[in-house]
Design an enzyme around this catalytic site. Structure first.
Site, PDB file in Angstrom:
ATOM      1  N   ASP A 228       7.280   4.344   4.032  1.00 44.30           N
ATOM      2  CA  ASP A 228       8.245   3.236   4.113  1.00 44.30           C
ATOM      3  C   ASP A 228       7.998   2.161   3.054  1.00 44.30           C
ATOM      4  O   ASP A 228       8.916   1.410   2.711  1.00 44.30           O
ATOM      5  CB  ASP A 228       8.228   2.622   5.519  1.00 44.30           C
ATOM      6  N   ASP A 229       6.785   2.069   2.541  1.00 45.48           N
ATOM      7  CA  ASP A 229       6.568   1.173   1.394  1.00 45.48           C
ATOM      8  C   ASP A 229       7.441   1.611   0.218  1.00 45.48           C
ATOM      9  O   ASP A 229       7.963   0.775  -0.525  1.00 45.48           O
ATOM     10  CB  ASP A 229       5.095   1.189   0.955  1.00 45.48           C
TER      11      ASP A 229
ATOM     12  N   ASN B 205      -1.138   0.368  16.781  1.00 43.16           N
ATOM     13  CA  ASN B 205      -0.886   1.760  16.412  1.00 43.16           C
ATOM     14  C   ASN B 205      -2.148   2.464  15.902  1.00 43.16           C
ATOM     15  O   ASN B 205      -2.299   3.664  16.073  1.00 43.16           O
ATOM     16  CB  ASN B 205       0.280   1.883  15.419  1.00 43.16           C
TER      17      ASN B 205
ATOM     18  N   HIS C 119      10.247   2.299  10.255  1.00 41.41           N
ATOM     19  CA  HIS C 119      10.545   1.603   8.992  1.00 41.41           C
ATOM     20  C   HIS C 119      10.264   0.090   9.059  1.00 41.41           C
ATOM     21  O   HIS C 119      11.139  -0.734   8.782  1.00 41.41           O
ATOM     22  CB  HIS C 119      11.992   1.907   8.579  1.00 41.41           C
TER      23      HIS C 119
ATOM     24  N   ASP D 213       0.886  -1.176   0.000  1.00 39.61           N
ATOM     25  CA  ASP D 213       0.000   0.000   0.000  1.00 39.61           C
ATOM     26  C   ASP D 213       0.925   1.228   0.000  1.00 39.61           C
ATOM     27  O   ASP D 213       1.212   1.808   1.024  1.00 39.61           O
ATOM     28  CB  ASP D 213      -0.961  -0.013   1.201  1.00 39.61           C
TER      29      ASP D 213
HETATM   30  C1  BDR Z   1       2.114  -0.510   8.690  1.00 35.66           C
HETATM   31  O1  BDR Z   1       1.000   0.305   8.378  1.00 35.66           O
HETATM   32  C2  BDR Z   1       1.326   1.227   7.368  1.00 35.66           C
HETATM   33  O2  BDR Z   1       0.914   2.489   7.720  1.00 35.66           O
HETATM   34  C3  BDR Z   1       2.806   1.112   7.123  1.00 35.66           C
HETATM   35  O3  BDR Z   1       3.060   1.232   5.748  1.00 35.66           O
HETATM   36  C4  BDR Z   1       3.149  -0.269   7.640  1.00 35.66           C
HETATM   37  O4  BDR Z   1       2.999  -1.243   6.611  1.00 35.66           O
HETATM   38  C5  BDR Z   1       2.552  -0.205  10.087  1.00 35.66           C
HETATM   39  O5  BDR Z   1       1.507  -0.431  10.976  1.00 35.66           O
HETATM   40 CA    CA Z   2       2.760  -0.568   4.260  1.00 34.36          CA
END
Ligand code: BDR
Ligand code: CA
Length: 325
Positions: free
Chosen positions: A15-16, A160, A242, A11
């Site tokens: 960091d993707d 999160n 990351h 997605d």
């Molecule tokens: C994951 O959720 C996305 O926001 C980030 O790309 C990561 O893959 C972290 O919870």
């Molecule tokens: Ca991701």
């Protein structure tokens, strides 16, 4: 060294994008395809971010971008735009003549693993909708995948997006459970808590070092990670996170892993309060393990992987609006 054939299911935001750069530029990777899944930001923005990433790496059009599932299996899509902004720091490029593959992402996963059974690894760094769809569509799919590396869940720790759940598992918990039950021979999980928060979070001083490496990739990194590090710091996380690039990095460089253990992993699908919670049952409970959960990595070595990547000199194929230099 023989490069590892890998598909990145993503997605694409923040960091993707770093993960795609690693897949493109690390000699240990043979990136076969990018498959897109609904997650972090709007689907079209994710596609734009993927092409932009290819462009900054000087690899526009060299790896197919396949559009996959545009929503979770059973739920409405939920984004993380509050965390990532648009996922590429407002950068853009002319996309005239730049196309996606006409093959659906799920079909690409099925085809590429059928062409090379037992050889291809998948790094899944978004909600697991595409992977679950592939499992449902072809019961032989899981057995053809060499290794499936998943970024998702927490090891009985903090979430999160809610206190209980990490974003990727929260967005499509049913898909995550399908994947946990699918019988992948080598399913590895990189968790948010404690692993990413401890070993893949880059504090502001080191983050600034990466941003100032003076390459187009470093400039891109600075822009695409800016919204996320600001968000992370506002919620008490000490730096830029990351998790996704760590997931690919440990496939490419397994020596990064310092500790891992077998667990039976299940994902909560029924409760609204704990939707997407990953329950990771260790040996004591006598359940048959279905995954290897990464528990500790060599954080300084991972930072060196990122620094080496971002120091790589590339020539973007097209001008990037908003990118200095
Ligand atoms: C994951 O959720 C996305 O926001 C980030 O790309 C990561 O893959 C972290 O919870
Ligand atoms: Ca991701």
């Amino acid at each position: 060294m023989t490069a590892i054939p890998v598909i990145i299911d993503t997605d694409t935001a923040q960091d993707d994008c770093v993960t795609i750069l690693l897949g493109l530029l690390d000699p240990a990777a043979d990136l076969l395809a990018i498959t897109m899944v609904a997650g972090n930001v709007g689907f079209e923005q994710q596609v734009a971010n993927a092409h932009l990433t290819l462009n900054v790496a000087g690899r526009l059009g060299t790896v197919p971008v396949h559009l996959g599932c545009r929503r979770p299996l059973m739920r409405d899509w939920e984004s993380a735009e509050d965390v990532h902004g648009d996922g590429s720091g407002g950068l853009s490029m002319d996309r005239d003549g730049v196309t996606e593959s006409g093959e659906h992402g799920v079909d690409a996963l099925l085809r590429l693993t059928a062409e090379r059974p037992g050889e291809v690894s998948i790094v899944a760094i978004g909600p697991l909708t595409n992977i679950a769809m592939a499992v449902v569509k072809d019961p032989a799919f899981a057995a053809r995948v060499k290794s499936l590396y998943v970024m998702g869940g927490s090891n009985n720790g903090r979430g999160n997006i809610t206190a209980a759940a990490e974003f990727n598992f929260y967005v499509d918990p049913e898909a995550a459970q399908v994947v946990m039950d699918a019988g992948f021979a080598d399913l590895r999980i990189v968790t948010w808590d404690p692993l990413t928060l401890r070993d893949a979070t880059i504090d502001r001083a080191r983050y600034n070092e990466l941003c100032e490496l003076g390459t187009p990739l470093a400039g891109f990194f600075a822009r695409m990670c800016e919204a996320t590090i600001d968000y992370d710091e506002s919620v008490g996380i000490n730096g830029s996170t990351h998790p996704d690039s760590l997931t690919l990095a440990i496939l490419l460089h397994p020596e990064l892993v310092q500790a891992s253990a077998r667990y039976r992993v299940d994902v909560e699908t029924r409760s609204e309060l704990t939707r997407g919670l990953s329950v990771m049952a260790w040996e004591k409970f006598g359940l048959t393990p279905n995954a290897t959960v990464v528990e500790a990595v060599d954080a300084p070595a991972f930072y060196r992987v990122l620094a080496g990547l971002l120091a790589t000199a590339t020539t973007p194929d097209r001008p990037v609006t908003g990118l200095a230099g």
